[in-house]
Design a protein around this motif. Structure first.
Motif, mmCIF file in Angstrom:
data_model
loop_
_atom_site.group_PDB
_atom_site.id
_atom_site.type_symbol
_atom_site.label_atom_id
_atom_site.label_comp_id
_atom_site.label_asym_id
_atom_site.label_seq_id
_atom_site.Cartn_x
_atom_site.Cartn_y
_atom_site.Cartn_z
ATOM 1 N N GLN A 26 41.128 108.131 -28.340
ATOM 2 C CA GLN A 26 40.571 107.180 -29.301
ATOM 3 C C GLN A 26 39.376 106.486 -28.649
ATOM 4 O OE1 GLN A 26 43.326 104.740 -31.618
ATOM 5 N NE2 GLN A 26 41.972 102.979 -31.368
ATOM 6 N N TYR A 27 38.294 106.324 -29.410
ATOM 7 C CA TYR A 27 37.095 105.699 -28.852
ATOM 8 C C TYR A 27 36.331 104.954 -29.945
ATOM 9 C CZ TYR A 27 34.557 109.713 -30.869
ATOM 10 O OH TYR A 27 34.033 110.642 -31.725
ATOM 11 N N THR A 28 35.353 104.156 -29.510
ATOM 12 C CA THR A 28 34.505 103.390 -30.422
ATOM 13 C C THR A 28 33.089 103.938 -30.362
ATOM 14 O OG1 THR A 28 35.844 101.407 -30.082
ATOM 15 C CG2 THR A 28 33.642 101.094 -31.011
ATOM 16 N N GLY A 29 32.490 104.169 -31.512
ATOM 17 C CA GLY A 29 31.125 104.680 -31.565
ATOM 18 C C GLY A 29 30.110 103.643 -31.107
ATOM 19 N N ARG B 31 28.923 110.898 -38.139
ATOM 20 C CA ARG B 31 30.286 111.403 -38.293
ATOM 21 C C ARG B 31 31.149 111.073 -37.081
ATOM 22 N NH1 ARG B 31 32.078 116.574 -41.618
ATOM 23 N NH2 ARG B 31 30.820 116.263 -43.478
ATOM 24 N N LEU B 32 30.561 111.155 -35.891
ATOM 25 C CA LEU B 32 31.365 111.044 -34.681
ATOM 26 C C LEU B 32 31.000 109.872 -33.782
ATOM 27 C CD1 LEU B 32 31.731 114.766 -33.551
ATOM 28 C CD2 LEU B 32 33.319 113.380 -34.874
ATOM 29 N N ASN B 33 29.934 109.123 -34.099
ATOM 30 C CA ASN B 33 29.506 108.103 -33.140
ATOM 31 C C ASN B 33 28.763 106.952 -33.812
ATOM 32 O OD1 ASN B 33 29.295 106.985 -30.579
ATOM 33 N ND2 ASN B 33 27.450 108.139 -30.053
ATOM 34 N N GLN B 34 29.209 106.542 -34.978
ATOM 35 C CA GLN B 34 28.584 105.417 -35.669
ATOM 36 C C GLN B 34 28.935 104.122 -34.961
ATOM 37 O OE1 GLN B 34 29.132 105.531 -39.916
ATOM 38 N NE2 GLN B 34 28.609 103.361 -40.173
ATOM 39 N N SER B 35 27.965 103.290 -34.771
ATOM 40 C CA SER B 35 28.158 102.071 -33.989
ATOM 41 C C SER B 35 29.266 101.190 -34.555
ATOM 42 C CB SER B 35 26.856 101.269 -33.934
ATOM 43 O OG SER B 35 27.021 100.098 -33.163
ATOM 44 N N GLY B 36 30.214 100.824 -33.686
ATOM 45 C CA GLY B 36 31.275 99.890 -34.040
ATOM 46 C C GLY B 36 32.459 100.498 -34.758
ATOM 47 N N GLU B 37 32.387 101.782 -35.131
ATOM 48 C CA GLU B 37 33.487 102.417 -35.839
ATOM 49 C C GLU B 37 34.459 103.065 -34.842
ATOM 50 O OE1 GLU B 37 34.001 101.867 -38.847
ATOM 51 O OE2 GLU B 37 32.051 101.308 -39.668
ATOM 52 N N THR B 38 35.700 103.257 -35.309
ATOM 53 C CA THR B 38 36.755 103.805 -34.460
ATOM 54 C C THR B 38 36.995 105.270 -34.801
ATOM 55 O OG1 THR B 38 37.792 101.630 -34.395
ATOM 56 C CG2 THR B 38 39.130 103.489 -33.675
ATOM 57 N N GLN C 234 36.294 110.012 -37.764
ATOM 58 C CA GLN C 234 36.240 108.555 -37.906
ATOM 59 C C GLN C 234 37.481 108.099 -38.656
ATOM 60 O OE1 GLN C 234 32.579 107.084 -39.626
ATOM 61 N NE2 GLN C 234 33.563 105.195 -40.334
ATOM 62 N N ILE C 235 38.144 107.070 -38.162
ATOM 63 C CA ILE C 235 39.357 106.591 -38.813
ATOM 64 C C ILE C 235 39.189 105.221 -39.451
ATOM 65 C CG2 ILE C 235 40.843 107.946 -37.294
ATOM 66 C CD1 ILE C 235 41.457 105.439 -35.711
#
Length: 326
Positions: free
Chosen positions: A115-118, A192-199, A140-141
């Motif tokens: 799990q990571y944050t974009g 899709r995979l690295n939007q700022s602030g999204e999980t 993205q979840i």
């Protein structure tokens, strides 16, 4: 020489059948899973993903771009012998036939949940496999969400594919046009995979001899004479995608629904439809052979297909002894 990394694949992956009864219950696997993928076979319901990192009681759907939700149509908890369900009719509908595919997270089996944050730019994401991943399934979840982004090594690091599109596209922003290493995988500025602030959650797989295989083949259109793919094991799970022809579905086979050759009962992760039946493949002691005709889904002449597979049993065990055929 190591003949297999995993003598008993069913300690780390298993396909399981169950009939719904709309009553809270435990589905027994023989181990505590970390990722469970379920699909109703005889009714039009979504493919449902639940994992132990983002938490039980939540779901993603391979046939949807939606964010993770807590509708109740998911694995309710992970327990030492398997997982539990509530009385939810989507995942446990009365008299509905269902299948689940369950994985245990382990460096031994080459599977890590991350799990990571974009950050909206580029970044490296650590994993714990101590081996180079061959397959990364990211989603993205949080928020309004986006579809899946999938890295498959045979496509190259400059391309990505998804459950919701036809073929792999040139998308260097997804995985930063960078081959994963034994400790990290790289992300570009893809929303899709690295939007700022999204999980995000990523299901990360390395190949393990005798247990898992990611590869590709070219269709020849010959019924009962299609390509053979060597895996080093008899498959328990096989997912195939045409990467040449657009508007073709993913095809998912396993060793439990049919239970014998030929494998002809398939489900499609990119749709909610019920199980179809047509001869597609035969599972051998050391891989699989495509036997279907000139279909776009599995053996179109000239089309290239990617696949990933997990084992029922290795071709040769750790003592160098061949296992039996089906």
């Amino acid at each position: 020489m190591a003949f297999t990394d995993v003598d008993n694949p069913e300690s780390f992956f298993v396909a399981t059948l169950y009939t719904g009864n709309e009553t809270a219950r435990t589905i027994t696997l023989g181990f505590q899973p970390d990722w469970v993928w379920t699909k109703c076979r005889n009714d039009a319901h979504s493919n449902i993903l639940t994992d132990s990192v983002t938490g039980s009681g939540k779901r993603l759907k391979t046939d949807s771009t939606n964010a993770q939700d807590t509708s109740g149509a998911s694995v309710a908890s992970f327990v030492s012998t398997g997982y539990t369900l509530t009385d939810n009719s989507t995942i446990n509908g009365n008299s509905n036939t269902n299948v689940s595919w369950s994985w245990k997270e382990s460096a031994t089996s080459g599977f890590d949940l991350v799990q990571y944050t974009g950050n909206g730019g580029t970044q490296n994401i650590s994993h714990n496999l101590s081996a180079v991943p061959k397959l990364i399934i990211g989603k993205q979840i949080s928020g309004s969400s986006n579809g899946f982004g999938i890295y498959h090594f045979s496509l190259g690091n400059g391309k990505a594919i998804a459950f919701d599109n036809g073929t792999a596209s040139t998308a260097t922003a997804f995985f930063n046009d960078t081959t994963p290493s034994s400790s990290v995988f790289s992300l570009g500025d893809s929303g899709r995979l690295n939007q700022s602030g999204e999980t995000y959650i990523a299901y990360v797989f390395a190949e393990k001899q005798g247990f898992s295989k990611m590869g590709k083949y070219q269709g020849n259109g010959v019924q009962n004479g299609g390509p053979f793919c060597y895996c080093g094991f008899s498959p328990a799970f096989l997912l195939i995608k045409n990467n040449t022809t657009t508007s073709t579905n993913w095809q998912l086979l396993d060793n439990k629904r049919q239970g014998y050759n030929p494998q002809n009962e398939y489900l499609q992760p990119d749709g909610t439809g019920t199980e179809g039946s047509v001869n597609i493949a035969e599972f051998k002691s050391n891989g699989f052979r495509i036997i279907g005709d000139n279909s776009n889904g599995w053996n179109k002449s000239g089309s290239t297909y990617i696949y990933w597979a997990f084992a029922e049993r290795p071709f040769v065990n750790s003592k160098g002894q061949p296992n039996t055929t089906r």
